[in-house]
Design a protein around this motif. Structure first.
Motif, PDB file in Angstrom:
ATOM      1  N   LYS A 188      -4.248   2.608   7.498  1.00 50.05           N
ATOM      2  CA  LYS A 188      -5.188   3.588   8.749  1.00 50.05           C
ATOM      3  C   LYS A 188      -3.584   4.301   8.447  1.00 50.05           C
ATOM      4  CE  LYS A 188      -9.146   1.539  10.995  1.00 50.05           C
ATOM      5  NZ  LYS A 188      -9.364   1.307  11.949  1.00 50.05           N
ATOM      6  N   ALA A 189      -2.735   3.707   9.080  1.00 55.07           N
ATOM      7  CA  ALA A 189      -1.417   4.936   9.271  1.00 55.07           C
ATOM      8  C   ALA A 189      -0.495   4.926   8.072  1.00 55.07           C
ATOM      9  CB  ALA A 189       0.227   3.560   9.412  1.00 55.07           C
ATOM     10  N   ILE A 190      -0.951   4.267   6.751  1.00 49.88           N
ATOM     11  CA  ILE A 190      -0.796   5.189   5.307  1.00 49.88           C
ATOM     12  C   ILE A 190      -1.451   6.082   5.218  1.00 49.88           C
ATOM     13  CG2 ILE A 190      -0.215   4.716   2.964  1.00 49.88           C
ATOM     14  CD1 ILE A 190       2.101   3.774   4.558  1.00 49.88           C
ATOM     15  N   ASP A 191      -2.553   5.897   5.343  1.00 48.71           N
ATOM     16  CA  ASP A 191      -4.007   6.746   4.779  1.00 48.71           C
ATOM     17  C   ASP A 191      -3.919   7.865   5.519  1.00 48.71           C
ATOM     18  OD1 ASP A 191      -4.743   5.140   2.540  1.00 48.71           O
ATOM     19  OD2 ASP A 191      -6.495   4.270   4.036  1.00 48.71           O
ATOM     20  N   ALA A 192      -3.243   8.228   6.761  1.00 51.89           N
ATOM     21  CA  ALA A 192      -2.600   9.099   7.820  1.00 51.89           C
ATOM     22  C   ALA A 192      -2.116  10.224   7.075  1.00 51.89           C
ATOM     23  CB  ALA A 192      -2.953   8.823   9.155  1.00 51.89           C
ATOM     24  N   GLU A 231       7.386   8.922  -1.273  1.00 56.77           N
ATOM     25  CA  GLU A 231       6.631   8.045  -1.171  1.00 56.77           C
ATOM     26  C   GLU A 231       7.044   7.260  -0.313  1.00 56.77           C
ATOM     27  OE1 GLU A 231       4.784   3.730  -3.918  1.00 56.77           O
ATOM     28  OE2 GLU A 231       7.003   5.236  -4.312  1.00 56.77           O
ATOM     29  N   VAL A 232       5.598   6.786   0.647  1.00 57.12           N
ATOM     30  CA  VAL A 232       5.371   5.752   1.695  1.00 57.12           C
ATOM     31  C   VAL A 232       5.120   4.584   1.294  1.00 57.12           C
ATOM     32  CG1 VAL A 232       4.523   5.671   4.377  1.00 57.12           C
ATOM     33  CG2 VAL A 232       5.966   7.929   2.897  1.00 57.12           C
ATOM     34  N   ALA A 233       5.316   3.090   1.279  1.00 58.06           N
ATOM     35  CA  ALA A 233       5.229   2.313   1.343  1.00 58.06           C
ATOM     36  C   ALA A 233       4.868   1.069   2.511  1.00 58.06           C
ATOM     37  CB  ALA A 233       5.547   1.673  -0.230  1.00 58.06           C
ATOM     38  N   ALA A 234       4.124   0.660   2.902  1.00 53.05           N
ATOM     39  CA  ALA A 234       4.015  -0.524   3.364  1.00 53.05           C
ATOM     40  C   ALA A 234       3.625  -2.008   3.090  1.00 53.05           C
ATOM     41  CB  ALA A 234       3.067  -0.300   4.889  1.00 53.05           C
ATOM     42  N   VAL A 235       4.329  -2.503   3.227  1.00 58.27           N
ATOM     43  CA  VAL A 235       3.705  -4.562   2.648  1.00 58.27           C
ATOM     44  C   VAL A 235       2.299  -4.283   3.389  1.00 58.27           C
ATOM     45  CG1 VAL A 235       4.669  -5.244   5.454  1.00 58.27           C
ATOM     46  CG2 VAL A 235       4.426  -6.443   3.180  1.00 58.27           C
ATOM     47  N   ALA A 274       2.847   8.055  12.477  1.00 59.74           N
ATOM     48  CA  ALA A 274       1.376   7.351  11.846  1.00 59.74           C
ATOM     49  C   ALA A 274       1.518   6.204  12.476  1.00 59.74           C
ATOM     50  CB  ALA A 274       1.373   7.489  10.418  1.00 59.74           C
ATOM     51  N   LEU A 275       2.478   5.258  12.067  1.00 57.00           N
ATOM     52  CA  LEU A 275       2.375   4.060  12.678  1.00 57.00           C
ATOM     53  C   LEU A 275       2.587   3.715  14.257  1.00 57.00           C
ATOM     54  CD1 LEU A 275       6.246   2.679  10.772  1.00 57.00           C
ATOM     55  CD2 LEU A 275       3.955   1.850  10.401  1.00 57.00           C
ATOM     56  N   LYS A 276       2.973   4.469  15.276  1.00 58.10           N
ATOM     57  CA  LYS A 276       3.053   4.861  16.846  1.00 58.10           C
ATOM     58  C   LYS A 276       1.211   5.166  17.105  1.00 58.10           C
ATOM     59  CE  LYS A 276       4.443   6.909  20.761  1.00 58.10           C
ATOM     60  NZ  LYS A 276       4.942   7.612  21.597  1.00 58.10           N
ATOM     61  N   ASP A 277       0.899   5.396  16.483  1.00 57.05           N
ATOM     62  CA  ASP A 277      -0.601   5.868  17.001  1.00 57.05           C
ATOM     63  C   ASP A 277      -1.482   4.344  16.255  1.00 57.05           C
ATOM     64  OD1 ASP A 277      -0.622   8.463  17.282  1.00 57.05           O
ATOM     65  OD2 ASP A 277      -0.755   9.295  15.311  1.00 57.05           O
ATOM     66  N   GLU A 278      -0.981   3.998  15.325  1.00 50.66           N
ATOM     67  CA  GLU A 278      -1.906   2.807  14.917  1.00 50.66           C
ATOM     68  C   GLU A 278      -1.267   0.534  15.737  1.00 50.66           C
ATOM     69  OE1 GLU A 278      -4.221   1.547  13.438  1.00 50.66           O
ATOM     70  OE2 GLU A 278      -4.688   4.480  13.649  1.00 50.66           O
ATOM     71  N   GLY A 279      -0.575   0.970  16.929  1.00 47.88           N
ATOM     72  CA  GLY A 279       0.470   0.365  17.247  1.00 47.88           C
ATOM     73  C   GLY A 279       1.915  -0.170  16.981  1.00 47.88           C
ATOM     74  N   PHE A 280       2.389   0.194  16.449  1.00 47.31           N
ATOM     75  CA  PHE A 280       3.326   0.108  16.206  1.00 47.31           C
ATOM     76  C   PHE A 280       4.807   0.852  16.396  1.00 47.31           C
ATOM     77  CE2 PHE A 280       0.563  -1.323  12.173  1.00 47.31           C
ATOM     78  CZ  PHE A 280       0.675  -2.643  12.544  1.00 47.31           C
ATOM     79  N   TYR A 294       1.148  -1.380  -0.137  1.00 50.74           N
ATOM     80  CA  TYR A 294       0.353   0.158  -0.027  1.00 50.74           C
ATOM     81  C   TYR A 294       1.059   1.129   0.299  1.00 50.74           C
ATOM     82  CZ  TYR A 294      -3.144  -3.519   2.035  1.00 50.74           C
ATOM     83  OH  TYR A 294      -3.971  -5.067   1.833  1.00 50.74           O
ATOM     84  N   SER A 295      -0.007   2.280  -1.057  1.00 50.50           N
ATOM     85  CA  SER A 295       1.288   3.676  -0.818  1.00 50.50           C
ATOM     86  C   SER A 295       0.543   4.323  -0.625  1.00 50.50           C
ATOM     87  CB  SER A 295       2.010   3.652  -1.915  1.00 50.50           C
ATOM     88  OG  SER A 295       1.709   3.567  -2.956  1.00 50.50           O
ATOM     89  N   THR A 296       1.504   5.678  -0.140  1.00 52.64           N
ATOM     90  CA  THR A 296       0.876   6.999  -0.583  1.00 52.64           C
ATOM     91  C   THR A 296       2.008   8.235  -1.096  1.00 52.64           C
ATOM     92  OG1 THR A 296      -1.057   8.750   0.073  1.00 52.64           O
ATOM     93  CG2 THR A 296       0.645   8.117   1.882  1.00 52.64           C
ATOM     94  N   ILE A 297       1.252   9.142  -1.551  1.00 58.28           N
ATOM     95  CA  ILE A 297       2.446  10.408  -2.075  1.00 58.28           C
ATOM     96  C   ILE A 297       2.399  11.680  -0.885  1.00 58.28           C
ATOM     97  CG2 ILE A 297       3.251  11.779  -3.773  1.00 58.28           C
ATOM     98  CD1 ILE A 297       4.305   9.016  -4.365  1.00 58.28           C
ATOM     99  N   ILE A 298       3.665  12.015  -0.285  1.00 59.99           N
ATOM    100  CA  ILE A 298       3.137  13.452   0.500  1.00 59.99           C
ATOM    101  C   ILE A 298       4.284  14.110  -0.281  1.00 59.99           C
ATOM    102  CG2 ILE A 298       3.915  13.998   3.098  1.00 59.99           C
ATOM    103  CD1 ILE A 298       4.301  11.207   3.954  1.00 59.99           C
TER     104      ILE A 298
END
Length: 130
Positions: A124-128, A93-97, A24-30, A5-9
């Motif tokens: 959710k973290a990527i979308d944030a 670009e931020v992308a997650a597996v 964003a990852l921390k906010d989702e428990g990572f 999954y990815s998004t552009i900032i």
């Protein structure tokens, strides 16, 4: 099914994008267990130039524990990798597996449930970051 999954900032420095991604990852428990600077590593080892590229090894302890309890060798897929990379047009670009895609070869119903929960949180973290 895509394996990530990815998004552009836009309008952010590379360093700020890394910090924003970690939050964003921390906010989702990572938590971020590892940070690998691919640009620097490839420059050192191969003397090649690459745009800034960082791999963050993200882990949700609760989900990691559930996954290991369900499938003891699942650690080969952990932690979940998230990349932050500089694009040519000064965008980041931020992308997650996609954990469902990466763990799809393992036939274990309990693991599938955990992968789905992790997928939801990573999305959710990527979308944030948008």
């Amino acid at each position: 099914m895509s394996y990530y999954y990815s998004t552009i900032i836009n309008n952010i420095s590379f360093e700020d994008a890394i910090e924003k991604t970690k939050l964003a990852l921390k906010d989702e428990g990572f938590g971020v267990l590892t940070e690998i600077n691919i640009k620097d590593t490839l420059k050192k080892k191969l003397d090649v130039n690459l745009d800034p590229y960082i791999i963050l090894g993200a882990c949700s302890p609760k989900h990691a524990y559930q996954a290991i309890e369900s499938e003891p060798h699942i650690g080969v897929f952990l932690p979940c990798n998230v990349i932050v990379k500089q694009l040519k047009n000064n965008q980041i670009e931020v992308a997650a597996v996609n954990p469902i895609a990466s763990m799809g070869a393992v036939e274990n119903k309990n693991l599938g449930k955990v992968a789905k929960e992790v997928e939801d949180h990573l999305k959710k973290a990527i979308d944030a970051l948008k």
